[in-house]
Structure formats: structure tokens, C-alpha cells
Design an enzyme around this catalytic site. Structure first.
Site, PDB file in Angstrom:
ATOM      1  CG  HIS A   1      -2.008   0.972   1.229  1.00 60.32           C
ATOM      2  ND1 HIS A   1      -3.241   0.732   1.773  1.00 60.32           N
ATOM      3  CD2 HIS A   1      -2.077   2.230   0.739  1.00 60.32           C
ATOM      4  CE1 HIS A   1      -4.014   1.802   1.630  1.00 60.32           C
ATOM      5  NE2 HIS A   1      -3.308   2.730   1.007  1.00 60.32           N
TER       6      HIS A   1
ATOM      7  CG  LEU B   1       4.738   5.102  -5.859  1.00 66.29           C
ATOM      8  CD1 LEU B   1       5.254   4.131  -6.921  1.00 66.29           C
ATOM      9  CD2 LEU B   1       5.883   5.504  -4.936  1.00 66.29           C
ATOM     10  NE  ARG B   2       0.007  11.468  -2.826  1.00 67.48           N
ATOM     11  CZ  ARG B   2      -1.001  10.856  -2.220  1.00 67.48           C
ATOM     12  NH1 ARG B   2      -1.860  10.119  -2.886  1.00 67.48           N
ATOM     13  NH2 ARG B   2      -1.163  10.996  -0.925  1.00 67.48           N
TER      14      ARG B   2
ATOM     15  CG  ASN C   1      -5.089   7.654  -4.386  1.00 65.08           C
ATOM     16  OD1 ASN C   1      -3.986   7.125  -4.557  1.00 65.08           O
ATOM     17  ND2 ASN C   1      -5.400   8.299  -3.270  1.00 65.08           N
TER      18      ASN C   1
ATOM     19  CG  ASP D   1      -6.352   3.453  -0.276  1.00 69.49           C
ATOM     20  OD1 ASP D   1      -6.993   3.171   0.737  1.00 69.49           O
ATOM     21  OD2 ASP D   1      -5.402   4.264  -0.288  1.00 69.49           O
TER      22      ASP D   1
ATOM     23  CG  HIS E   1     -10.461   3.645   2.015  1.00 66.71           C
ATOM     24  ND1 HIS E   1      -9.375   4.455   2.250  1.00 66.71           N
ATOM     25  CD2 HIS E   1     -11.501   4.233   2.643  1.00 66.71           C
ATOM     26  CE1 HIS E   1      -9.754   5.486   2.988  1.00 66.71           C
ATOM     27  NE2 HIS E   1     -11.033   5.388   3.239  1.00 66.71           N
TER      28      HIS E   1
ATOM     29  CG  HIS F   1      -6.061   1.995   5.607  1.00 69.68           C
ATOM     30  ND1 HIS F   1      -7.414   1.873   5.586  1.00 69.68           N
ATOM     31  CD2 HIS F   1      -5.736   2.696   4.490  1.00 69.68           C
ATOM     32  CE1 HIS F   1      -7.889   2.474   4.514  1.00 69.68           C
ATOM     33  NE2 HIS F   1      -6.892   2.975   3.827  1.00 69.68           N
TER      34      HIS F   1
ATOM     35  CG  ASP G   1      -2.359   4.695   3.630  1.00 72.63           C
ATOM     36  OD1 ASP G   1      -2.219   5.083   2.452  1.00 72.63           O
ATOM     37  OD2 ASP G   1      -3.356   4.967   4.316  1.00 72.63           O
TER      38      ASP G   1
ATOM     39  CG  HIS H   1      -0.779  14.700   1.201  1.00 71.64           C
ATOM     40  ND1 HIS H   1      -1.565  14.619   0.077  1.00 71.64           N
ATOM     41  CD2 HIS H   1      -1.244  13.750   2.048  1.00 71.64           C
ATOM     42  CE1 HIS H   1      -2.476  13.667   0.244  1.00 71.64           C
ATOM     43  NE2 HIS H   1      -2.288  13.113   1.425  1.00 71.64           N
TER      44      HIS H   1
HETATM   45  O1  DOR Z   1      -4.725   9.076   4.729  1.00 71.52           O
HETATM   46  C1  DOR Z   1      -4.929   8.632   3.609  1.00 71.52           C
HETATM   47  N1  DOR Z   1      -4.283   9.136   2.544  1.00 71.52           N
HETATM   48  N2  DOR Z   1      -5.810   7.651   3.447  1.00 71.52           N
HETATM   49  C2  DOR Z   1      -6.200   7.236   2.224  1.00 71.52           C
HETATM   50  O2  DOR Z   1      -7.016   6.357   2.139  1.00 71.52           O
HETATM   51  C3  DOR Z   1      -5.656   7.863   1.014  1.00 71.52           C
HETATM   52  C4  DOR Z   1      -4.360   8.491   1.283  1.00 71.52           C
HETATM   53  C5  DOR Z   1      -3.897   9.441   0.212  1.00 71.52           C
HETATM   54  O3  DOR Z   1      -3.987   9.116  -0.979  1.00 71.52           O
HETATM   55  O4  DOR Z   1      -3.404  10.518   0.548  1.00 71.52           O
HETATM   56 ZN    ZN Z   2      -7.110   4.146   2.274  1.00 70.59          ZN
END
Ligand code: DOR
Ligand code: ZN
Length: 425
Positions: free
Chosen positions: A56, A59-60, A90, A150, A177, A230, A303, A307
Site C-alpha cells: 500500500h 506514488l502520486r 488514486n 483506496d 478502503h 489499513h 499507506d 502530500h
Molecule cells: O490518509 C490517507 N491518505 N488515506 C487514504 O485512504 C488515502 C491516502 C492518500 O492518498 O493521501
Molecule cells: Zn485508504
């Protein structure tokens, strides 16, 4: 290809031995080895583990390369002792087509630091309305086997049922999720005493437990594989325990942060502690730790959720949820579990590799196996400095904490990705 001779190293906690890596595989494991052409690494005091596998990781890329790229996240993973990571869907665009998952897979190969296994979205655009092209993603070069929305829950029970049915054909797994969205509207943190005191809208434990209960029943009904992302509450552990006792094909993960940090961190209003699902209570942590030791929870998954500064260093309500994890996970595991090397190998390498179907990963170093392994120095304690992390983002909840263990070296198919604690490229 260079050969490496690691001397006096403990393989997964056993008595010290020598370990020779040659031509991408572990050639020999035996005391007193000599190999004049090999680069020697003094393994005294070090523990060799099968390379860690993260089920999990965010990588953005594509879309938020300012927060992380496949390459920067791969480097963070290698420095954390990982040799394979599953990249969540995502991104922007969402990884819901063969084209996007192949792009992520190719970027992973180009970076060459860990094996990047793309996860495909369950629904188009993560919108929860129509199934994505699961078959096309499975048949693509990326050979997707794990599907997840997720960040969002597959809340519609009919879609969840169809997804579980669909992936049976190729032994795929739906990673859920678990968050009933109607129960978490506007939620900012765990619903409990602390949220009441702070006046923040709560995310109740039952929102997770209700979805897990529903999904284990659906997985049982259709005879398919479910993985729960998670897991964060004591009640979820009980639902999983019952399902497993009945033989439901369900596996579950817990994150390092849910094993260590409580909802009291929100009292600081520092959004670095905002995460989804939220940090819970000390009794939840105790239940999660016990479940991990017992095997009711199968694995630790990070996870890792990088950011950008503007998405984290703002008011709590506006901050995105998520925290970095790859570069600190092994240290948290050591802190929480102690030097239980076999358990750590099981929960962070062997079992996640098996769930993801990653051959060549999650195998203990032994003659003939692919040299995907990591060397840990358990005696070192290090203080986490966000600026020193390889991730492009800085949102670690462990800033300035002193944690046990340091990754000394990581090998991917016999080539070092990390040496002397530093990334090789
Ligand atoms: O805290 C989280 N961040 N939970 C998630 O399910 C997604 C993730 C994210 O993509 O930032
Ligand atoms: Zn999640």
C-alpha cells in the site's frame, strides 16, 4: 555484475553466517566463504531480511509529481528496505485503464530501485459508479492482480460483489478502503472523547467495522479474495477474527502509524497527524498489536501518502489526510514488535509478497533465490529529520523522534539500491 560477500550476518535472526550474492541470486549461505572477486560487506551485527514488500504505497505519479514521483518514492522505498511496492490507483489520471497502469509500471522499471506493481482502480475514476476495465488491466504488461479504490470506499454493495466475482477468474483481490461514507461525512478525526473535547466532527469506528463485516460476507458468498486496507479499530479485529475462523478468504493490513500513534495527537492541531482512517485510541492500538502478533492481521503496509506542503501545512480542516511511511516502517515495526525477525519477515515481506503474487519477492535468502534482500542494523538509533528523507514530501509524523534500526543496504536482484545507508542512484 558485481558479486557481494556479506560476512558474519544473521539471516532473519539466525546465528551469523556468510552470504554470497552473484549474478542476481543468493549463490551461497555458509560460514567461512571466500570470493576473491566479490566486494566484501562486513555484516557483523546486521540482520539480513528478505526485501520488504509494501502492499500500500501512494506514488502520486501521474498527476502530483510535486508531492512524489515513481522514482522518488522508489528511492524512499529502497532506503526503507523495500524491494517491491504496490502503487495505489488514486493518481491523476486515475489508474483505471491498461494505459495508466502500464505507464506506472514502465516508470518503475526505468527507475529500477524497487519493483513497482501497479494497483488498478475498481471503479472508473474512483467514482464508485461503474466497474473499471479490470480484465484489461490484468492482461496488460503490468499484470494487475490487486484492485482498489483506496482513498475511497467501494460503498455500493452490488459493485463490490461484481468486482469480487470478476477478479476470481485471474485470482485477483479487491483491496477495500473500509469507510461507510454516510457515517463519515465531514469527519476530521476519530469519534471519541478527544473529538468531543476539540469540537471536531468524528469518524466513528463503526464506519470501518460495518464495511468490513459486509465485505467479508460478500467475499464468502462469492468465494473470492478480499484484502482490508489499513485496519484501525479493535472492533474490526473481531470481525476479521470471526471471518477467518469461518475460512473466508480475507487478509488484512495495519499501518505503522495505527500501531503507534493515538488520536490525542490531534490536540496539537498539527495536520501531519491527520490521516484516513484516523488515529484511534490506546485500546485500539493494543488490539491491533495483538492481532498482528496472532496473524488475525496479516501484514504491515505503510499507506505511504506524500502530500505537498500547501496540502499539509494549513488548517486541520483543509489539510489532506495521509502521512509518509516508507522510510520509517521498519523502525516502527522494531519499536512495536521488538527484534522478532521471523515475525517481521512474515508481516513485512513473505505474506505481502504472497498476497500480491509477486514471485521472487518475500523469499528468505538461501542458495538459488533471487537476491532481493535488505540488511538492517538493529543497534543504531536514529533521529528522523524530515529534510533528510528521500521522499519529495515532508509529512512524516515521526519528525525528531528517535527510532531503533537503520537500513544499511538493500539489493534488488543482486544489485545494490542502497549501500552504507545511502541510495546508490
Ligand atoms: O490518509 C490517507 N491518505 N488515506 C487514504 O485512504 C488515502 C491516502 C492518500 O492518498 O493521501
Ligand atoms: Zn485508504
Amino acid at each position: 555484475m558485481t558479486a557481494y560477500l556479506i560476512t558474519s550476518v544473521s539471516v532473519v535472526g539466525a546465528a551469523p553466517t556468510d552470504l554470497l550474492i552473484r549474478d542476481g541470486v543468493v549463490a551461497e549461505v555458509e560460514a567461512g566463504l571466500s570470493a576473491p572477486d566479490a566486494t566484501v560487506i562486513d555484516g557483523t551485527g546486521l540482520v539480513a531480511l528478505p526485501g520488504l514488500v509494501d502492499l500500500h504505497t501512494h506514488l502520486r505519479e501521474p498527476g502530483r509529481e510535486d508531492a512524489e514521483t515513481v522514482e522518488s518514492g522508489s528511492r524512499a522505498a529502497a532506503l526503507g528496505g523495500y524491494t517491491a511496492v504496490c502503487a495505489m490507483a488514486n493518481t491523476s489520471p486515475v489508474a483505471d485503464t491498461a494505459g495508466v497502469v502500464e505507464q506506472v509500471w514502465r516508470l518503475g522499471r526505468e527507475a529500477g530501485l524497487v519493483d513497482v506493481q501497479p494497483v488498478g482502480a475498481v471503479t472508473v475514476g474512483l467514482a464508485g459508479e461503474r466497474l473499471a476495465e479490470l480484465g484489461a488491466m490484468a492482461d496488460s504488461a503490468a499484470q494487475v492482480r490487486i484492485f482498489s479504490d483506496d482513498g475511497h470506499c467501494v460503498a455500493d454493495p452490488l459493485l463490490m460483489r461484481r468486482a469480487l466475482e470478476y477478479v476470481k477468474a485471474f485470482d485477483g483481490v479487491i483491496a477495500q478502503h473500509a469507510e461507510e461514507p454516510r457515517l463519515t461525512e465531514g469527519a476530521q478525526m476519530h469519534e471519541g472523547e478527544v473529538s468531543t473535547r476539540l469540537g471536531l466532527i468524528g469518524w466513528p469506528a463503526v464506519a470501518e467495522e460495518a464495511i468490513i463485516a459486509r465485505d467479508v460476507l460478500l467475499a464468502e458468498h462469492v468465494g473470492s479474495r478480499l484484502h482490508v486496507c489499513h485496519v484501525s479499530t479493535a472492533g474490526s479485529v473481531e470481525v476479521l477474527r470471526q471471518a477467518k475462523a469461518r475460512g473466508v478468504r480475507v487478509t488484512a493490513e495495519v499501518t505503522p502509524h495505527h500501531l503507534l500513534l493515538t488520536d490525542e495527537r490531534a490536540e496539537s492541531y498539527d495536520p501531519v497527524f491527520k490521516v484516513n482512517p484516523p488515529l484511534r485510541t490506546a485500546s485500539d492500538i493494543a488490539a491491533l498489536r495483538a492481532a498482528l502478533a496472532e496473524g488475525v492481521i496479516d501484514i504491515i503496509a505503510t499507506d505511504h501518502a506524500p502530500h505537498a506542503v500547501e496540502d499539509k501545512e494549513c488548517e486541520w480542516a483543509y489539510a489532506r489526510p495521509g502521512m509518509l511511511g516508507l522510510e520509517t516502517a521498519l523502525s516502527i515495526a522494531l519499536d512495536v514488535l521488538g527484534p522478532e525477525w521471523d515475525l517481521i519477515a512474515e508481516r513485512m515481506s513473505r505474506t505481502p509478497a504472497r498476497i500480491a503474487g509477486l514471485t521472487g519477492h518475500g523469499v528468505d535468502p538461501a542458495p538459488g533465490v533471487p537476491a532481493n534482500l535488505t540488511l538492517v542494523d538493529p543497534a543504531v538509533r536514529r533521529t528522523i529529520e524530515p529534510a533528510e528523507l528521500a521522499s519529495r514530501s515532508r509529512n512524516t509524523p515521526y519528525a525528531r523522534m528517535t527510532l531503533p534500526g537503520r537500513i544499511v543496504a538493500t539489493f534488488l536482484r543482486g544489485e545494490p539500491t542502497v549501500l552504507d545507508g545511502k541510495a546508490v542512484k
